[in-house]
Structures are given as C-alpha cells and as structure tokens.
Design a protein around this motif. Sequence first.
Motif, PDB file in Angstrom:
ATOM      1  N   GLY A   1       0.772  -1.327   0.019  1.00 30.41           N
ATOM      2  CA  GLY A   1       0.000  -0.070   0.112  1.00 30.41           C
ATOM      3  C   GLY A   1       0.806   1.337  -0.017  1.00 30.41           C
ATOM      4  O   GLY A   1       2.031   1.171  -0.190  1.00 30.41           O
ATOM      5  N   ALA A   2      -0.004   2.363   0.214  1.00 28.02           N
ATOM      6  CA  ALA A   2       0.640   3.718   0.079  1.00 28.02           C
ATOM      7  C   ALA A   2       0.062   4.686   0.960  1.00 28.02           C
ATOM      8  O   ALA A   2      -1.093   4.726   1.374  1.00 28.02           O
ATOM      9  CB  ALA A   2       0.884   4.203  -1.395  1.00 28.02           C
ATOM     10  N   GLY A   3       0.611   5.781   0.976  1.00 26.26           N
ATOM     11  CA  GLY A   3       0.067   6.993   1.778  1.00 26.26           C
ATOM     12  C   GLY A   3      -0.078   7.054   3.201  1.00 26.26           C
ATOM     13  O   GLY A   3       0.662   6.018   3.920  1.00 26.26           O
ATOM     14  N   ASP A   4      -0.745   7.672   3.829  1.00 29.61           N
ATOM     15  CA  ASP A   4      -0.936   7.670   5.315  1.00 29.61           C
ATOM     16  C   ASP A   4      -1.315   6.500   5.848  1.00 29.61           C
ATOM     17  O   ASP A   4      -0.819   6.081   6.899  1.00 29.61           O
ATOM     18  CB  ASP A   4      -1.694   8.965   5.619  1.00 29.61           C
ATOM     19  CG  ASP A   4      -1.244  10.136   5.341  1.00 29.61           C
ATOM     20  OD1 ASP A   4       0.127  10.272   5.318  1.00 29.61           O
ATOM     21  OD2 ASP A   4      -1.787  11.339   5.305  1.00 29.61           O
ATOM     22  N   LEU A   5      -2.397   6.065   5.107  1.00 32.09           N
ATOM     23  CA  LEU A   5      -2.825   4.634   5.556  1.00 32.09           C
ATOM     24  C   LEU A   5      -1.819   3.502   5.794  1.00 32.09           C
ATOM     25  O   LEU A   5      -1.851   2.780   6.784  1.00 32.09           O
ATOM     26  CB  LEU A   5      -3.986   4.141   4.817  1.00 32.09           C
ATOM     27  CG  LEU A   5      -5.223   4.987   4.352  1.00 32.09           C
ATOM     28  CD1 LEU A   5      -6.037   4.511   3.260  1.00 32.09           C
ATOM     29  CD2 LEU A   5      -5.926   5.317   5.642  1.00 32.09           C
ATOM     30  N   VAL A   6      -1.002   3.174   4.869  1.00 40.47           N
ATOM     31  CA  VAL A   6       0.024   2.189   5.105  1.00 40.47           C
ATOM     32  C   VAL A   6       1.082   2.620   5.958  1.00 40.47           C
ATOM     33  O   VAL A   6       1.543   1.903   6.896  1.00 40.47           O
ATOM     34  CB  VAL A   6       0.706   1.807   3.513  1.00 40.47           C
ATOM     35  CG1 VAL A   6       1.790   2.856   3.274  1.00 40.47           C
ATOM     36  CG2 VAL A   6       1.234   0.472   3.557  1.00 40.47           C
TER      37      VAL A   6
END
Length: 479
Positions: free
Chosen positions: A19-24
């Motif tokens: 995944g990517a971004g703030d979530l990952v």
Amino acid sequence: MRFLPVFLDLQTGVVLLVGAGDLVRAKLRLLAAAGARIRWFATDGNRDVSGIDATRIEIATGDPLGADLGGVIAVLCAGAGDIGVAMAARAKAVGLPVNVMDDLDHSTFIFPAIVDRGDVVVAVGTGGASPVVARRVRERIEAVLPARIGDLASFIGRFRKSIHARIPEFALRRRFWERIVDGPIGALVLAGQRGEAEKALQQISDPSAFAGATALGKAKGHVTLVGAGPGDPDLLTIKALRALQDADVVFYDELVSSEILDRVRRDASRIPVGRRVGKPGIGQDAINKLMIEAAKSGQRAVRLKGGDPFIFGRGGEEIEALRQAGVAYSVVPGITASLGAAAQFETPLTFRHEALRITFLTAHKARDAENVDWLALTDKKMTVVVYMGMTAAPTIRAGLLAAGRSPQTPVAVFARVTRPDAKAAVGTLEHLPSLVEKIDGGPAILVVGDVVSHSAPWRQVNLDANLNQVISDLLEAAE
C-alpha cells in the motif's frame, strides 16, 4: 460474533504489507511497535519511513502479486487500491490470513482497536461495522486500566512455574493468583514497587494455605446466592459480576437472561435448575443437594436467581439448607422486578401523602390468591405489588373488589421489565384480567394503587385519549 479475536505471534514469520500514503504508514507504525518483521511493497514508490522504527522493515521492489509468500504469516493491504483486492485473492488461495483495509468482503481478519499495556493487550472490535465505536470503547478502557497492569502480568509470569510446582491442585492455583492480583502484592506492583512485591511473594511459606486450602490441602468450597436482577445485564452489581467471574459452577433459573449468562466465566459449568409455569422442574431439594455437593467438592458455586434472592426467590430456604450442611455461603442482592419496573416506567411505588406503604405478595396459582387476606390490602394509601400473578389475575381482582377496593383503582401490568421487549398495560382494577392479555406473556408483575396514575404509560394513555377526543370534537364541528 463473525470475527473471533486471536493474537498472532509476530515472531514466527514475516508480515507482507502492500500500500501507500498515510494509511499504510499507520500500519507500519503499528506493526513496528509490535516488533513485527515487515516486508513492504510501496505501491506509489514513496518508501519514506521517517518517524518509524525501520530496523525490522524490509523495503521490497517489484510486483507484489508475484512476490514469494514463503515465510509470510499474514498479508495486509492499506491504500493499495485494486492491487489490494488482487493480493487478497492470492493470499486466500494459499490459506494466508489477509486484511484489506475498510474492505470486509476481501478480508479474512480485521484490526481491532488496541489498548497496549505491554504484556496486557486489550482488543476491541465491532466486526468492522464501526471503527469509531471501537475507538470510543478503547478510550474508556484506557481511562480505567492501570498503567502498570502489564507489569503485573509479567510479574506473575516470572513466578508462575515455581508457584505451580508448590500447589498441585488447579483450583488452588487460580485462587492463589486471584489473591495476589486483588491483594496488597498486586497493589505494590501497580504502584511501581516491584521489588517490595517480589519480597512479599517470596515470604509466602505455604502457597496452598495462602490460597485458602483446607487442612487436607484442598480448595474450600463456597456458595454465593446472586441476584441477577430483572434482565438488563447493566443492572448487575459489581459484586455480582465478580462472583460470576470467580465461579466454578453456576446454577441458574429460567428467568436469567442469556446476556447475563454471558458474564459468567467462560470455563465455568452452567447448569439450569429453574422451571417455567406449568412445566416440571428438578425441585428445591435437588437444587439444594447440587449446591452442597459442589461446595463440598471444593468448588465455588453461584446460585443465580432472577431479581433478588430474598424476594420470592426461596433464598431463605437455600441458606437454611447450606447452613445445616455446614457449607460457607454469602448473598449478593439484586434489583427486584418491582424496582426495575418503577424505574423503567416511571412508577413511584410510594408517593408523598398518597402511597405510604408497599405490600409485596405472590400469587403463583389461583389457590395462592384465594389464601391472601385481601381485607388487609384495602388501604387506599397502600401500593400492592403482585409477583407471578398473571394466571391468578381474575382471582386477585375478585379478592380486592370483594374486600372493598374501588374498581376504579389504577393498576398496571409490567412485563419483561428492563429488557428490550418490555411492555406495559395500564387501566383500572375492574379490567385487570384483560390487561394481562395485552402484554404478550411474562414474566410480569402487577401493581395496584394510585401510584400507577403517575406512571409514564398512564400519562401516555390519557394523552392519547385526550388527543382522540380533540380530533373527534373537531370533526363534529366541521360537520
């Protein structure tokens, strides 16, 4: 319960994260804090791990759909888009647990809200339905859970084997640690005085005696009569909850709700001993025998009774039997049905200048009602509460009317009080039997007296009647 809470041993393999971004990055922080070995495929090419302990993070390249899954113990996808769905299918095909964030259809496990106290971890889940609710529950647990509760768990873990070697009986082991946790030694650990706690524990020369063993080295039996209240599990007292959690065996009545039985310790035996109206039960003598046998075998038994043990619950008979058998016992009161009904339906059982006395009676059968001295219940300032009176309602009405109570006396039938399907029917004494027919079955109590006119159902009935009259008058005027 769709998702069973389990704890995954992160030391046994690699967690594959996609995944990517703030979530990952939120998942990276959580996994890193838990000491996991992480293999991360950054789907947007941004592999920045600043602010995160990266010592156990392996930055992977290439297509995660073609990644080697050898040694992987779980797959997580956060902010991965369509790749997450495809990755979930691949993980499921080889039997790996997989979580796709905010996507229950493609996940085989979900992340709970977590309270982390070191060796003590509390997981709160809502089956993925509402993370906000789970977070709010976690906040409440955070507020009440001692900061050093994890230290207490590790303290016990350090001495567990040595103490168990000195206490051969399983029941005594559990009671030993209950005394440690609930007593001064546990308090020392929670206060940060671990050295003092260790010294106190090492000074216990006879762990079995400390746990309350008999002269023969066996666990002492005990019976606790517990009032379960009228049905709402939130009305259980703290003392009742503690007794249910400490019990080895629970003998429960038919009127005890399943929600309350869920509060019993999971590995305790649960034995139904109650009966419904018109159906045979095992009998009081048999119940007494079961309790005595359980206590004499060293078990902690709970006699769980709807309402209060001493309000038509035969608790007095049971403690007489226990006393004669030489069995130790205690009693935990419960909220009786009349008090539950009074609170739920806003019915004051006493009222200044109007109702100065209360009489509780039982009319399990018509012949019970026939034996009541109705002349003693004619005082207009007396509230009469009848338990188990549905079948005998016609006889109760006849007895009170014959004794001189007004047929216009307000009465109420309150059924299944404090439960989600609670129901009330109000009217006057002359119509009591027909009111019983309106509440769709029991258990129910009958309340006779002017206090019923102050209840919420009575006010609603009168409001509806007045509204109907106004509508009728308007229709007549329009004609």
